[in-house]
Design an enzyme around this catalytic site. Structure first.
Site, PDB file in Angstrom:
ATOM      1  N   GLY B  53       3.891  -5.750  -2.733  1.00  0.00           N
ATOM      2  CA  GLY B  53       4.419  -4.718  -2.651  1.00  0.00           C
ATOM      3  C   GLY B  53       3.339  -3.132  -2.348  1.00  0.00           C
ATOM      4  O   GLY B  53       4.147  -2.581  -2.515  1.00  0.00           O
ATOM      5  N   CYS B  54       2.137  -3.882  -1.295  1.00  0.00           N
ATOM      6  CA  CYS B  54       1.169  -3.457  -0.640  1.00  0.00           C
ATOM      7  C   CYS B  54       1.547  -3.324   0.395  1.00  0.00           C
ATOM      8  O   CYS B  54       1.523  -3.990   1.167  1.00  0.00           O
ATOM      9  CB  CYS B  54       0.058  -3.173  -0.884  1.00  0.00           C
ATOM     10  SG  CYS B  54      -0.661  -2.951  -2.664  1.00  0.00           S
ATOM     11  N   GLN B  55       1.163  -2.007   1.341  1.00  0.00           N
ATOM     12  CA  GLN B  55       1.543  -1.899   2.616  1.00  0.00           C
ATOM     13  C   GLN B  55       0.006  -2.669   4.008  1.00  0.00           C
ATOM     14  O   GLN B  55       0.252  -3.213   4.449  1.00  0.00           O
ATOM     15  CB  GLN B  55       1.452  -0.841   3.429  1.00  0.00           C
ATOM     16  CG  GLN B  55       2.840  -1.220   4.011  1.00  0.00           C
ATOM     17  CD  GLN B  55       3.483   0.415   5.761  1.00  0.00           C
ATOM     18  OE1 GLN B  55       2.154   1.037   6.175  1.00  0.00           O
ATOM     19  NE2 GLN B  55       3.997   1.432   5.261  1.00  0.00           N
TER      20      GLN B  55
END
Lengths: 416, 144
Positions: B53-55
């Site tokens: 869920g993190c870029q």
């Protein structure tokens, strides 16, 4: 020094034109907005915004079914839009223009109808290594369901298709080709006419994803001789939720409907349905009428400014921006094709794109970071954690690029 | 007592951030903090420890010693490292139950969230969830 080159070519007043875009006139995080995320979606001129309002204030009603005057007016406006789109892409007939939600739906429609009907086990479909997920995943899904093979036209380090390689991939097993006209990540303008002509010598139909082309390049489907083409309203100064699938009539006739119900029928009994003629066969349910009507306003806007003027302005911005960016130490521009639209992907040595994007955002500069919906291209082809992307529209200015460059210097100072 | 540990650390951070009157100062401080992050072992930088869920890529691990959890982490993005280092400073060295109960309100108080994109805010929530998941595992162990 580069400002001279830019100014002498501007054939319209960009500062006056900006006033037509109300959204641009605002502060973000205490700074005047610089909107450089136009490849994701561009901003809308007042004429487009007003056309949506006007539609709902004056003629809103359902199309193709009412006997009453308003319904006739709405139908007329909706069908006039179809005609405007036909003219915009130089299609032969407006029955070849299907209103869809956007490019993604257009690709899905083609894959689920033409693809499901005509692609068989062992067949091959060709796309390029620079496809947007929307022109990759539907074909991946189709080929995996049909036990067919998906092949990729390789690209050079500069971000151009290797055309010799492409031509050597053509054979009688290839049953469909779908290629992006302009890369959303690299800005490369692909030689689609050459692709189509080579494909046609093997009777292979070609789908052109023109999502990034429509706001920048004159699309002429007759001259290209493409079999399918799609673009999105919201990347063409129009509203979200409306897009176009163009296909040659002979293919649309062969294809089964995509969705069922609403106006896509001619006759329905409890046991059987006879489908409607083109283009209605592919427009089940109440369509996005206001979207279609305001897309016509967006096309009017583009025609009024002139696509050539728009392209020239953006090309000047591109050159100016690339020159100034290259002054920055550690700058790597990803995608250096000879033929490009105003899209620049980059990464600064040692600085994560996400960090760059965050600092720029705090300076009021809107850019995109990450994979840009082309994860295989960024990760597998270029082996990068992502890039920062800026992309221009008709209303962007040299001064905005200067602010962006100042922003990059700040990024470097803070993060190095 | 440790619950107030968490609150005390949060208070400390809020006080520190009050020294900065603009976001640039805050960001520079966060970037500095990132450089002091207790780093996760290189061989743990795999899918099991990755925060989805993190870029940017983020990995978090927890060591459990004598009833207390100690976090280590890393990221390929500097600002992200700084943000995790804040989370670790607040949560590390506390008991699993206390970590589970932490409301992490300091994030709002220091004005960080208003300068995070929705994407990044999602990533922040994902990091906190990952840390709380470790706490949940060891909290259950205590019960058994």
């Amino acid at each position: 020094m580069n400002i001279d080159i830019v100014n002498e070519n501007i054939s319209f007043d960009v500062y006056k034109l900006r006033k037509e875009f109300p959204l641009l006139d605002q502060q973000i995080n205490g700074c005047p907005l610089v909107y450089f995320d136009n490849a994701a979606t561009n901003q809308k001129p007042l004429s487009v915004i007003n056309s949506i309002r006007e539609y709902y204030e004056t003629i809103n009603s359902n199309v193709h079914r009412g006997i009453h005057t308003l319904s006739e007016r709405a139908t007329e406006a909706y069908e006039n839009s179809r005609e405007k789109v036909r003219e915009f892409i130089s299609a032969s007939g407006s029955n070849e223009i299907i209103f869809v939600r956007g490019t993604t739906e257009a690709v899905n429609l083609a894959a689920s109808t033409y693809g499901m009907q005509f692609i068989n086990e062992g067949d091959e479909i060709i796309v390029s290594a620079m496809e947007h997920h929307s022109n990759l995943v539907p074909w991946q899904n189709l080929t995996s369901r049909k036990k067919a093979l998906l092949k990729f036209i390789p690209i050079t380090d500069n971000g151009e298709l290797v055309m010799d390689e492409f031509k050597s991939m053509l054979n009688e097993k290839v049953k469909f080709i779908s290629v992006v006209y302009v890369s959303n990540t690299l800005g490369t303008i692909n030689p689609v006419k050459e692709i189509i002509s080579a494909a046609h010598s093997y009777n292979i139909p070609v789908f052109i994803d023109a999502a990034q082309a429509s706001p920048h390049i004159k699309i002429d489907v007759k001259e290209l001789d493409c079999d399918f083409l799609a673009f999105s309203g919201h990347k063409t100064y129009g509203p979200t939720g409306i897009g176009i699938l163009y296909a040659k009539e002979k293919y649309l006739d062969l294809m089964p409907p995509y969705q069922f119900g609403g106006e896509m029928i001619k006759n329905v009994s409890y046991e059987h349905t006879e489908y409607n003629n083109l283009p209605f066969k592919f427009e089940a349910g109440t369509p996005n009428i206001s979207g279609a009507v305001s897309l016509a306003s967006a096309i009017d806007f583009i025609n009024e400014k002139g696509l050539l003027n728009i392209a020239r302005h953006e090309s000047d911005l591109l050159k100016y921006a690339e020159n100034r960016m290259n002054e920055i130490e550690g700058m790597n521009i990803i995608g250096n094709a000879k033929n490009k639209t105003g899209v620049i992907s980059f990464i600064i040595n040692g600085i994560h794109p996400y960090d760059t994007g965050s600092i720029l955002d705090n300076l009021g500069i809107a850019v995109r970071t990450g994979f840009h919906c082309t994860q295989p291209l960024i990760e597998q082809r270029y082996n990068l954690p992502g890039t920062v992307r800026i992309s221009f529209a008709v209303y962007n200015t040299v001064e905005e690029i200067d602010r962006f460059i100042d922003g990059l210097h700040k990024v470097k100072k803070m993060l190095s | 007592m440790s619950e107030s540990n968490i609150k005390n650390t949060e208070k400390e951070i809020i006080d520190e951030f009050e020294l900065f009157n603009d976001w640039i100062g805050k960001y520079e401080y966060i970037i500095e903090l990132g450089k002091k992050l207790p780093l996760i072992d290189e061989n743990l930088k795999n899918e099991n420890y990755e925060v989805k869920g993190c870029q940017s890529k983020v990995w978090i691990n927890a060591d459990y010693k004598d009833g207390y959890l100690f976090f280590k982490a890393d990221s390929d993005a500097l600002i992200t490292k700084g943000i995790i280092s804040l989370l670790i400073r607040v949560l590390s060295g506390n008991k699993p139950d206390e970590i589970l109960n932490a409301d992490m309100n300091f994030i709002n108080e220091i004005g960080l969230k208003e300068h995070l994109s929705p994407n990044r805010a999602n990533g922040l929530n994902a990091m906190i969830s990952k840390m709380k998941n470790f706490a949940m595992v060891y909290s259950n162990q205590n019960v058994n």
